[in-house]
Design a protein around this motif. Structure first.
Motif, PDB file in Angstrom:
ATOM      1  N   GLY A  48      -1.353  10.760  -4.980  1.00 37.30           N
ATOM      2  CA  GLY A  48      -0.874  10.754  -2.958  1.00 37.30           C
ATOM      3  C   GLY A  48      -0.459  12.542  -3.343  1.00 37.30           C
ATOM      4  O   GLY A  48       0.073  12.814  -2.534  1.00 37.30           O
ATOM      5  N   SER A  49      -0.432  12.985  -4.260  1.00 41.74           N
ATOM      6  CA  SER A  49      -0.413  14.714  -3.646  1.00 41.74           C
ATOM      7  C   SER A  49      -1.153  14.960  -2.442  1.00 41.74           C
ATOM      8  O   SER A  49      -2.695  14.922  -2.606  1.00 41.74           O
ATOM      9  N   ASN A  50      -0.395  16.147  -2.060  1.00 36.60           N
ATOM     10  CA  ASN A  50      -0.954  16.199  -0.638  1.00 36.60           C
ATOM     11  C   ASN A  50      -1.687  15.685   0.577  1.00 36.60           C
ATOM     12  O   ASN A  50      -2.274  16.070   1.308  1.00 36.60           O
ATOM     13  N   LEU A  51      -1.041  14.033  -0.088  1.00 34.28           N
ATOM     14  CA  LEU A  51      -1.425  12.536   1.505  1.00 34.28           C
ATOM     15  C   LEU A  51      -0.213  13.237   2.251  1.00 34.28           C
ATOM     16  O   LEU A  51       0.360  13.647   2.157  1.00 34.28           O
ATOM     17  N   ASP A  52      -1.098  12.188   3.369  1.00 33.41           N
ATOM     18  CA  ASP A  52       0.154  11.964   4.264  1.00 33.41           C
ATOM     19  C   ASP A  52       1.358  10.916   3.464  1.00 33.41           C
ATOM     20  O   ASP A  52       2.124  10.998   3.699  1.00 33.41           O
ATOM     21  N   GLN A  53       0.538   9.913   2.601  1.00 31.36           N
ATOM     22  CA  GLN A  53       1.071   8.672   2.302  1.00 31.36           C
ATOM     23  C   GLN A  53       0.684   8.493   1.055  1.00 31.36           C
ATOM     24  O   GLN A  53      -0.542   8.752   1.082  1.00 31.36           O
ATOM     25  N   PRO A  54       1.269   8.023  -0.607  1.00 36.46           N
ATOM     26  CA  PRO A  54       0.558   6.986  -1.114  1.00 36.46           C
ATOM     27  C   PRO A  54      -0.096   6.201  -1.373  1.00 36.46           C
ATOM     28  O   PRO A  54      -0.296   5.571  -0.019  1.00 36.46           O
ATOM     29  N   LEU A  55      -1.288   6.121  -1.996  1.00 38.83           N
ATOM     30  CA  LEU A  55      -1.711   4.940  -1.819  1.00 38.83           C
ATOM     31  C   LEU A  55      -1.689   4.342  -3.190  1.00 38.83           C
ATOM     32  O   LEU A  55      -1.855   4.926  -4.059  1.00 38.83           O
ATOM     33  N   ALA A  56      -2.736   2.983  -3.875  1.00 38.63           N
ATOM     34  CA  ALA A  56      -2.280   2.960  -5.199  1.00 38.63           C
ATOM     35  C   ALA A  56      -3.696   2.203  -5.161  1.00 38.63           C
ATOM     36  O   ALA A  56      -4.372   1.589  -4.543  1.00 38.63           O
ATOM     37  N   LEU A  57      -4.435   2.469  -6.720  1.00 37.48           N
ATOM     38  CA  LEU A  57      -5.391   2.822  -6.974  1.00 37.48           C
ATOM     39  C   LEU A  57      -4.893   1.171  -7.855  1.00 37.48           C
ATOM     40  O   LEU A  57      -4.024   1.416  -8.524  1.00 37.48           O
ATOM     41  N   ILE A  58      -5.893   0.510  -8.246  1.00 33.04           N
ATOM     42  CA  ILE A  58      -5.718  -0.280  -8.426  1.00 33.04           C
ATOM     43  C   ILE A  58      -7.145  -1.566  -9.011  1.00 33.04           C
ATOM     44  O   ILE A  58      -7.549  -1.780  -8.862  1.00 33.04           O
ATOM     45  N   GLU A  59      -6.964  -1.910 -10.979  1.00 29.19           N
ATOM     46  CA  GLU A  59      -8.003  -2.400 -11.126  1.00 29.19           C
ATOM     47  C   GLU A  59      -7.330  -3.844 -11.302  1.00 29.19           C
ATOM     48  O   GLU A  59      -6.078  -4.111 -11.851  1.00 29.19           O
ATOM     49  N   LEU A  60      -8.089  -4.735 -11.007  1.00 27.67           N
ATOM     50  CA  LEU A  60      -8.318  -6.287 -11.003  1.00 27.67           C
ATOM     51  C   LEU A  60      -8.143  -6.959 -11.987  1.00 27.67           C
ATOM     52  O   LEU A  60      -8.991  -6.515 -12.920  1.00 27.67           O
ATOM     53  N   THR A  61      -7.650  -8.016 -12.619  1.00 27.39           N
ATOM     54  CA  THR A  61      -7.624  -8.921 -13.489  1.00 27.39           C
ATOM     55  C   THR A  61      -8.680  -9.423 -13.462  1.00 27.39           C
ATOM     56  O   THR A  61      -9.563 -10.042 -12.290  1.00 27.39           O
ATOM     57  N   PRO A  62      -9.334 -10.422 -14.604  1.00 21.28           N
ATOM     58  CA  PRO A  62     -10.595 -10.785 -14.534  1.00 21.28           C
ATOM     59  C   PRO A  62     -10.575 -12.520 -13.533  1.00 21.28           C
ATOM     60  O   PRO A  62     -11.613 -12.611 -12.885  1.00 21.28           O
ATOM     61  N   ALA A  63      -9.640 -12.430 -13.661  1.00 18.80           N
ATOM     62  CA  ALA A  63      -9.481 -14.273 -12.875  1.00 18.80           C
ATOM     63  C   ALA A  63      -9.218 -13.451 -11.565  1.00 18.80           C
ATOM     64  O   ALA A  63     -10.110 -14.280 -11.034  1.00 18.80           O
ATOM     65  N   ALA A  64      -9.038 -12.160 -10.923  1.00 19.10           N
ATOM     66  CA  ALA A  64      -9.188 -11.655  -9.224  1.00 19.10           C
ATOM     67  C   ALA A  64     -10.394 -11.576  -9.457  1.00 19.10           C
ATOM     68  O   ALA A  64     -10.652 -12.024  -7.761  1.00 19.10           O
ATOM     69  N   ARG A  65     -11.219 -10.737  -9.809  1.00 17.65           N
ATOM     70  CA  ARG A  65     -12.597 -10.784  -9.538  1.00 17.65           C
ATOM     71  C   ARG A  65     -13.607 -11.950  -8.781  1.00 17.65           C
ATOM     72  O   ARG A  65     -13.917 -11.781  -8.349  1.00 17.65           O
ATOM     73  N   GLU A  66     -12.914 -13.040 -10.173  1.00 19.34           N
ATOM     74  CA  GLU A  66     -13.324 -14.332  -9.157  1.00 19.34           C
ATOM     75  C   GLU A  66     -13.407 -14.958  -7.950  1.00 19.34           C
ATOM     76  O   GLU A  66     -13.565 -15.676  -7.729  1.00 19.34           O
ATOM     77  N   TRP A 107      -2.511 -10.642  -9.497  1.00 15.73           N
ATOM     78  CA  TRP A 107      -3.857 -10.424  -9.764  1.00 15.73           C
ATOM     79  C   TRP A 107      -3.743  -8.727 -10.362  1.00 15.73           C
ATOM     80  O   TRP A 107      -5.289  -8.724 -10.349  1.00 15.73           O
ATOM     81  N   VAL A 108      -2.739  -7.663 -10.293  1.00 13.80           N
ATOM     82  CA  VAL A 108      -2.874  -6.849 -10.525  1.00 13.80           C
ATOM     83  C   VAL A 108      -3.140  -6.081 -12.112  1.00 13.80           C
ATOM     84  O   VAL A 108      -2.224  -7.335 -12.598  1.00 13.80           O
ATOM     85  N   GLU A 109      -3.868  -6.222 -12.399  1.00 12.24           N
ATOM     86  CA  GLU A 109      -3.964  -5.575 -14.087  1.00 12.24           C
ATOM     87  C   GLU A 109      -3.591  -4.446 -14.155  1.00 12.24           C
ATOM     88  O   GLU A 109      -2.424  -4.587 -15.250  1.00 12.24           O
ATOM     89  N   GLN A 110      -3.768  -3.669 -13.532  1.00 18.34           N
ATOM     90  CA  GLN A 110      -3.439  -2.199 -13.542  1.00 18.34           C
ATOM     91  C   GLN A 110      -3.403  -0.808 -12.084  1.00 18.34           C
ATOM     92  O   GLN A 110      -4.216  -1.786 -11.577  1.00 18.34           O
ATOM     93  N   VAL A 111      -2.240  -0.683 -11.999  1.00 19.39           N
ATOM     94  CA  VAL A 111      -1.759  -0.018 -11.269  1.00 19.39           C
ATOM     95  C   VAL A 111      -2.026   1.749 -10.981  1.00 19.39           C
ATOM     96  O   VAL A 111      -0.843   2.194 -12.620  1.00 19.39           O
TER      97      VAL A 111
END
Length: 545
Positions: free
Chosen positions: A452-470, A444-448
């Motif tokens: 996490g610079s200066n955050l307690d823990q990293p997080l992931a930005l995710i762009e979903l695939t067109p199919a996932a959005r449906e 379902w992941v198109e891009q990621v």
């Protein structure tokens, strides 16, 4: 050692196979073919035209067009006239085009097929002579057909020398203004001549050119390899006809980038869901028939060399393609060494690596883990930037800025960019690329983009695939959360991901989130989503923007 430079190689084929077809160009659904003799004649006429426009040896001439036969011909015309080519990305912004044209001091520009030409009009400074290829494009002072009719072929072509300036390839500018990489005929000839021998490319091979020719990889892997091998090249007419054109051409050598390999996969899965595909592939005989039909549907049933480059490709995606009989060979190179780095040769592929060094290419890892290269394909330096040149080229070695390690068999594995490392609030460094590769195994992941610079823990930005959005949001969130939890078990405590932030808008070149070569701009994404971080709740690990 190199036997012939690019113009000498052109003369070789014109003398040996003058009437053999080299280039095939679709126009309004009709295929037009260009023989070696025709290419040479048109290029020589255009070389005369460039001279008549006041271009003198050493002057710079730009190319702004989507891939087509005329791009190849214009590039050869620039060489024949002793000029220096400056390719531009068709997806570049007007501001970036203006910067490159002024920085390189271009005298003229060839204009061709562009998706939104009016958007780029302000990018061409006054005083730069405009030459229109025979396609709808920006307003121009001179037109292809007229120049061919009005000027005879250049009789005495420029005599190339190995170390003159042949082309300035501007980087895609992931962190700032593009840098002008100065490349020589030696670099072009060495990369191509070695690749032909190593990969057994011959005049019987067929290329399909559609990735930007302003990118070093397409210029090397397709244009130069075809020029030196005598292999045919066909082009896509448009985005709408791409799939049909690819099926018509059925290339034997095919190069793509991870994002497009993902798109091709998604196209297959829209017609044949993954669960059903897996069931069919497990059935003897039927599985092989299904796999062959998929290869034919993609237009890749004749492909013997499949290449992926420009960014990391998830091993899970490579395994998916291998299940349908398509082994993708991942490679690694940079504009600064004309994309001539390491490569997984057919039959010697090791997934998760970018292969072994190409012939004549020395590779070493320095004390900090940085990847260094030395070969005849290295750039002369960055145009008008001696400081950055000296920073990157030291003691004959190209310092790539990438980190990696080499296994016992000589295969290189890239672990990330030196500059991409970030430090959490706990003072621990995190390398994002290996973690992003694992997240991208989720279909379902198109891009990621991990941040996490200066955050307690990293997080992931995710762009979903067109199919996932449906899909149903609740079910999708459950699947993504399962991916997050499974991955966290394998990570060190300071690397574990607190949230998946699912972004609303696609990342594109137009909104500045991607470079023209389809690399994510981390600094842009981090700034863009900084405000969202305060909205993330501890009990909601999968968050929709």
């Amino acid at each position: 050692m190199i036997d012939q430079l690019p113009l000498e190689r052109l003369a070789f084929w014109v003398g040996k196979r003058p009437d053999a077809v080299w280039l095939s160009q679709p126009v309004n659904g009709q295929w037009h073919e260009f023989s070696w003799r025709t290419v040479d004649h048109q290029a020589r006429c255009l070389a005369t035209a460039l001279r008549s426009l006041g271009c003198e040896p050493g002057d710079r001439v730009a190319l702004l067009a989507k891939n087509c036969a005329e791009w190849f011909i214009a590039d050869l015309a620039i060489m024949l006239a002793g000029l220096v080519s400056v390719p531009l990305y068709p997806l570049q912004t007007a501001e970036s085009i203006d910067y490159v044209l002024r920085h390189s001091q271009c005298k003229a520009i060839f204009l061709g097929k562009l998706d939104e030409p009016e958007r780029l009009a302000e990018g061409i400074p006054a005083g730069v002579a405009r030459i229109a290829m025979p396609y709808p494009t920006l307003p121009a002072d001179h037109h292809w057909a007229n120049l061919l009719a009005e000027h005879g072929p250049l009789q005495t072509a420029h005599s190339q020398t190995p170390d003159e300036l042949l082309s300035i390839l501007y980087t895609s500018g992931t962190t700032g203004q593009p840098k002008g990489v100065m490349l020589t005929p030696r670099a072009f000839a060495y990369a191509a001549s070695q690749a032909l021998t190593e990969l057994h490319i011959s005049p019987q091979d067929q290329y399909f050119s559609y990735l930007p020719l302003s990118h070093a990889a397409e210029r090397f892997l397709v244009q130069m390899n075809a020029l030196f091998s005598g292999a045919r090249v066909a082009f896509a007419e448009s985005l709408e006809t791409f799939a049909a054109d690819l099926k018509h051409v059925r290339p034997t050598v095919f190069f793509s980038v991870p994002r497009l390999w993902t798109r091709f996969q998604q196209g297959v899965l829209e017609k044949l869901p993954q669960a059903k595909l897996e069931r069919l592939l497990r059935i003897p005989l039927l599985g092989s028939l299904v796999a062959r039909k998929i290869r034919q549907g993609l237009g890749l049933d004749r492909a013997r060399i499949l290449v992926s480059g420009a960014a990391a490709i998830p091993p899970a995606l490579l395994l998916w393609y291998e299940r349908i009989g398509l082994t993708i060979c991942e490679g690694y190179g940079m504009t600064e060494n004309f994309a001539y780095g390491t490569f997984n040769r057919p039959g010697q592929v090791r997934f998760g690596s970018v292969g072994r060094p190409m012939p004549g290419n020395q590779l070493r890892i320095d004390d900090t883990g940085e990847i260094l290269f030395r070969s005849d394909t290295l750039m002369q330096g960055y145009y008008l930037d001696p400081e950055k040149s000296a920073e990157v080229l030291r003691d004959g070695w190209l310092h790539t800025g990438d980190q990696g390690h080499v296994d016992a068999d000589g295969y290189l594995k890239i672990t990330g960019r030196v500059k991409d490392l970030f430090k959490t609030s706990k003072g621990k460094y995190v390398a994002p690329v290996p973690i992003e590769v694992e997240i991208a195994k989720n279909l379902w992941v198109e891009q990621v983009c991990l941040m996490g610079s200066n955050l307690d823990q990293p997080l992931a930005l995710i762009e979903l695939t067109p199919a996932a959005r449906e899909q149903n949001r609740e079910r999708l969130a459950e699947e993504l959360e399962a991916t997050r939890q499974q991955l966290n078990v394998t990570l060190l405590p300071h690397e574990q991901i607190s949230h998946f932030l699912l972004v609303r808008d696609a990342w594109t070149v137009d909104n500045g989130c991607m470079t023209p070569t389809m690399k994510i701009r981390r600094n842009v994404l981090e700034a863009k989503f900084a405000d969202e971080l305060g909205k993330l709740e501890r009990g909601q690990p999968v968050y929709w923007q």
